[in-house]
Design a protein around this motif. Structure first.
Motif, PDB file in Angstrom:
ATOM      1  N   SER A   5     -19.992 -11.633  14.174  1.00 27.21           N
ATOM      2  CA  SER A   5     -20.201 -12.907  14.852  1.00 27.21           C
ATOM      3  C   SER A   5     -21.672 -13.119  15.126  1.00 27.21           C
ATOM      4  O   SER A   5     -22.427 -12.189  15.391  1.00 27.21           O
ATOM      5  N   ILE A   6     -22.102 -14.392  15.040  1.00 24.15           N
ATOM      6  CA  ILE A   6     -23.484 -14.778  15.300  1.00 24.15           C
ATOM      7  C   ILE A   6     -23.509 -15.495  16.627  1.00 24.15           C
ATOM      8  O   ILE A   6     -22.833 -16.493  16.817  1.00 24.15           O
ATOM      9  N   VAL A  11     -28.603 -18.538  17.018  1.00 27.13           N
ATOM     10  CA  VAL A  11     -28.645 -19.693  16.110  1.00 27.13           C
ATOM     11  C   VAL A  11     -29.716 -20.674  16.553  1.00 27.13           C
ATOM     12  O   VAL A  11     -30.533 -21.153  15.758  1.00 27.13           O
ATOM     13  N   ARG A  14     -33.213 -19.494  15.816  1.00 25.75           N
ATOM     14  CA  ARG A  14     -33.594 -19.648  14.412  1.00 25.75           C
ATOM     15  C   ARG A  14     -33.924 -21.103  14.091  1.00 25.75           C
ATOM     16  O   ARG A  14     -34.856 -21.393  13.341  1.00 25.75           O
ATOM     17  N   CYS A 198     -23.811 -17.223   0.570  1.00 25.56           N
ATOM     18  CA  CYS A 198     -23.264 -16.489   1.719  1.00 25.56           C
ATOM     19  C   CYS A 198     -21.839 -16.950   2.029  1.00 25.56           C
ATOM     20  O   CYS A 198     -20.944 -16.128   2.267  1.00 25.56           O
ATOM     21  N   LEU A 383     -26.660 -24.535   8.166  1.00 32.07           N
ATOM     22  CA  LEU A 383     -26.847 -23.214   8.762  1.00 32.07           C
ATOM     23  C   LEU A 383     -26.072 -23.097  10.071  1.00 32.07           C
ATOM     24  O   LEU A 383     -25.392 -22.097  10.330  1.00 32.07           O
ATOM     25  N   ALA A 387     -23.021 -20.609  10.795  1.00 33.39           N
ATOM     26  CA  ALA A 387     -23.122 -19.622  11.873  1.00 33.39           C
ATOM     27  C   ALA A 387     -22.022 -19.822  12.910  1.00 33.39           C
ATOM     28  O   ALA A 387     -21.375 -18.859  13.356  1.00 33.39           O
ATOM     29  N   ASN A 391     -19.001 -17.232  13.709  1.00 33.31           N
ATOM     30  CA  ASN A 391     -18.786 -16.771  15.075  1.00 33.31           C
ATOM     31  C   ASN A 391     -17.361 -17.082  15.536  1.00 33.31           C
ATOM     32  O   ASN A 391     -16.686 -16.252  16.149  1.00 33.31           O
TER      33      ASN A 391
END
Length: 763
Positions: A5-6, A11, A14, A198, A383, A387, A391
């Motif tokens: 998980s992000i 996030v 970034r 990804c 993105l 993410a 998550n």
């Protein structure tokens, strides 16, 4: 597969870092461009004149003649005239370039719109200026000498929305601009492709459909950005100008279609309540129509369809985002986040295209077209969606694993409690059933025993009356006797069943004289074999011990049962009993075998042979209990009764017992006695002496043999009582018969009745 998980904080960090880098690079690029412009001043474009060729058929000669006759036909271009949008007209631009410097200037005149289909440059030097193949924009490269003036006509026609904004660069500045654009666009397109890769890997390892759709969406977005910036025309289909223009609309509509599919797939998998779901289906259908029409139909029509449909879809997305804001589910929050960023990206694109960016967003302006800073927002959207979804899926899987573990633990505890409760109930039910069964059997035994006594008395008095009755009375008395005997037989069966259930087979090992025991068994066997004209052989294969600690009565019962079966199923044949002994420490390993040359037993019947009341065939009314009783005795004594047989080739029963030495015996009693083979029936062991002193008459013994062969326990006991009353001197013989009957040794009783005797004493 476990998806890491992000965290949402990471996030946003970034995204902020990415925005800072973009802003810094943009400032650096703007400064470099300004410096270059200051160091190398360019000739001004001056006024741009525009003429609309509604027919779209005018040539350069027609335009030159028109301009010579009526220069006012070319109007000075205003801002709105430079962006006419969708039109079927051909547009002519006239610019005049002058070099006031003292050196030659290498210049580039370009229209920074890769979607334009037909762009032609005309100068006084040549009718049509050829455009370089490697360029992604329509442009003209030329050189101006000092003091030279060069008028240029530009004809623009396209089925896409027109933007007529020529820009003049020096060759060096244009190369620098293209390098910076390649850096920005490479990061944008490469980052989107990396996101697609990804998402594809996550979809492969997690078997997740939404991630697969997200991977396709990222790929289609990368193709759309590449087509809008002209890279598809350069690298995918060079010289295919028309298809390059079509691909922008095709990829754009397909990307929106995949975005809708992504939202619907998430809602379906997560069972989320998605408002306006059918409206999304309608927009998905329109996007399919727009993509197919732009690829194969009239681009002018379907490009507008795609533009207007996407604009309306933006407003619908706003409504959906407002509806989702009222839901507190994780899926609703993710879709809300996705829609908000998509709307932000679309709004920035529209404002940047219209040149209406507010002053607060002036830092987003760039001399690179299309503006990469705005496109970076789209990359950030993908993105964040990726993410957030990773998550969310990670949390879902952790929650699912926790829920599964809790369910398994709860279910295990529930099943364990249920099994324990059920086992307790079954044990209670079993104990209750056993107790009730024992009580019923006891009652059965008591009642049967109490019924037997008066019936036996009636039978005795009937016998006495029969001796004094005449022929007519004898018939009636015999009928009474038959009825009483029948009732006694039924009662004896009930008593035998109750006795077997309440008193299981017991073994009482004592010091036993083995030679004497084998003498008795051989004596009985000779009598049994004589009935069907069989020969009996007995052989000791090894020396035998004199005494053993064994239940001789049970051993005799087993061997007599086996010998009785062998004699019944053999006619004019041979029955053999062999015994062997092997000493091992403080035990004797005794082996016994009874073989015959009778009818044999089929292989399929051998597995059922030791079942109670099972017969190979009905012979002389036997009940099939002999082998069952013999097997129970052998098993209780620690051995195993084995059978070997074949049809018409005879049968062999054998078993082995481990017997301890007799205790408290001297050395002479522990010695072994050698045995030799004993011949057939005439050569048999010597009968016991008491048998020669007092026995009932032959006729009475024949009656006993018949009763023993039929297993009629009550009749045998009545016969014994009668013989005791008539022949008191035969007490020893009758005692032996009673012992056999109490042990249910009917073959032994039959052998006693049929054994030949030297003297028959009749009292």
């Amino acid at each position: 597969m476990r998806i890491n998980s992000i965290m949402p904080g990471a996030v946003w960090q970034r995204v902020v870092l990415l925005s800072f880098i973009c802003w810094s690079t943009h400032l650096f690029a703007s400064t470099s461009n300004t410096t270059s412009a200051n160091e190398s001043p360019l000739p001004a474009l001056g006024q741009i004149q525009v003429f609309e060729d509604v027919s779209g058929t005018m040539t350069l000669a027609d335009i030159n003649a028109l301009y010579a006759e009526s220069p006012l036909s070319f109007a000075t271009a205003q801002q709105k005239r430079l962006k006419p949008g969708f039109t079927h007209s051909a547009w002519w631009l006239r610019v005049e370039l002058s070099n006031h410097a003292a050196t030659n200037l290498a210049l580039v005149l370009a229209l920074l719109d890769a979607r334009l289909e037909h762009v032609d440059f005309y100068t006084s030097r040549t009718d049509v200026v050829s455009q370089p193949v490697s360029s992604r924009y329509p442009l003209m490269e030329f050189t101006l000498a000092p003091g030279e003036r060069l008028p240029v006509f530009i004809r623009v026609a396209s089925d896409t929305a027109l933007t007529l904004e020529p820009a003049l660069y020096s060759s060096a500045a244009f190369d620098a601009l293209e390098k910076r654009a390649a850096l920005w666009n490479g990061g944008l397109i490469g980052g989107t492709l990396a996101l697609a890769w990804c998402a594809l890997l996550i979809a492969y390892f997690s078997r997740s459909g939404p991630f697969l759709v997200l991977a396709a969406l990222c790929l289609m977005t990368a193709l759309f950005e590449a087509a809008e910036r002209g890279y598809t025309r350069v690298y995918l289909w060079p010289q295919a100008t028309e298809w390059s223009s079509r691909s922008v609309t095709v990829f754009g509509c397909t990307a929106v279609l995949l975005f809708i599919a992504f939202i619907l797939r998430i809602a379906r998998d997560e069972k989320a309540r998605l408002p306006w779901r059918y409206v999304l289906y309608v927009f998905a259908s329109l996007e399919c129509i727009g993509a197919a029409g732009a690829a194969f139909g009239n681009l002018f029509v379907f490009a507008q369809v795609g533009l207007y449909v996407n604009a309306v879809f933006g407003f619908v997305t706003v409504g959906m985002a407002a509806s989702l804001a009222r839901q507190s589910t994780p899926t609703a929050r993710i879709m809300l986040l996705t829609m908000v960023f998509s709307l932000l990206n679309s709004a920035l694109r529209v404002l940047e295209t219209l040149g209406s960016l507010p002053p607060a967003l002036a830092w987003l302006k760039s001399d690179i077209h299309p503006n990469p800073a705005v496109a970076i927002i789209g990359l950030a959207t993908h993105l964040i969606v990726l993410a957030a979804w990773v998550n969310h899926v990670g949390k879902q899987r952790r929650a699912a694993r926790t829920e599964l573990a809790d369910w398994q633990r709860t279910e295990h505890d529930r099943l364990r409690e249920q099994v324990a409760r059920r086992t307790l109930e079954l044990n209670e039910a079993l104990r209750y059933a056993e107790e009730k069964n024992r009580q019923k059997i006891e009652t059965l035994g008591y009642v049967s025993h109490d019924l037997r006594a008066p019936l036996a008395t009636i039978s005795s008095y009937a016998s006495l009356l029969l001796n004094r009755a005449d022929s007519k009375q004898a018939t009636l008395i015999q009928a009474i006797e038959r009825s009483v005997n029948y009732q006694l037989a039924l009662i004896d069966e009930l008593i035998g069943y109750a006795k077997a259930e309440l008193q299981p087979l017991d073994i009482a090992p004592t010091a036993t004289d083995l030679p004497a025991l084998l003498d008795d068994i051989a004596e009985y066997a000779v009598a049994l074999c004589a009935q069907l004209n069989n020969q009996f052989h007995y052989q000791a294969l090894t020396s035998l011990p004199r005494q053993l600690t064994i239940d001789g009565r049970r051993l005799q019962q087993v061997l007599l049962n086996l010998l009785s079966n062998a004699s019944k199923f053999t006619h004019d044949g041979t029955v053999m009993m062999t015994v062997r002994a092997r000493r091992h420490e403080q035990h004797w390993h005794m082996g016994f075998e009874v073989a015959d040359t009778g009818i044999g037993i089929a292989i399929e019947e051998q597995s059922k042979l030791f079942t109670a009341f099972r017969q190979i065939q009905s012979v002389n009314g036997s009940t099939g209990l002999g082998l069952f009783i013999a097997q129970r005795i052998v098993n209780t004594m620690g051995g195993e009764l084995r059978v070997s047989s074949a049809l018409q080739q005879g049968t062999s029963f054998s078993f082995e017992l481990i017997v301890p030495f007799a205790k408290d015996l001297d050395a002479s009693q522990l010695s072994v006695v050698p045995y030799t083979s004993i011949g057939s029936a005439p050569a048999r062991p010597q009968p016991k002496r008491w048998l020669a002193s007092a026995i009932p008459p032959r006729s009475d013994r024949r009656d006993l043999a018949v009763l023993a062969k039929d297993g009629r326990l009550t009749d045998i006991e009545q016969w014994i009582e009668t013989m005791l009353a008539i022949h008191p001197s035969c007490t020893a013989f009758l005692t032996e018969v009673r012992r056999c009957v109490e042990a249910l040794d009917f073959p032994g009783a039959e052998a006693l009745a049929l054994a030949p005797h030297e003297t028959e004493n009749i009292s």
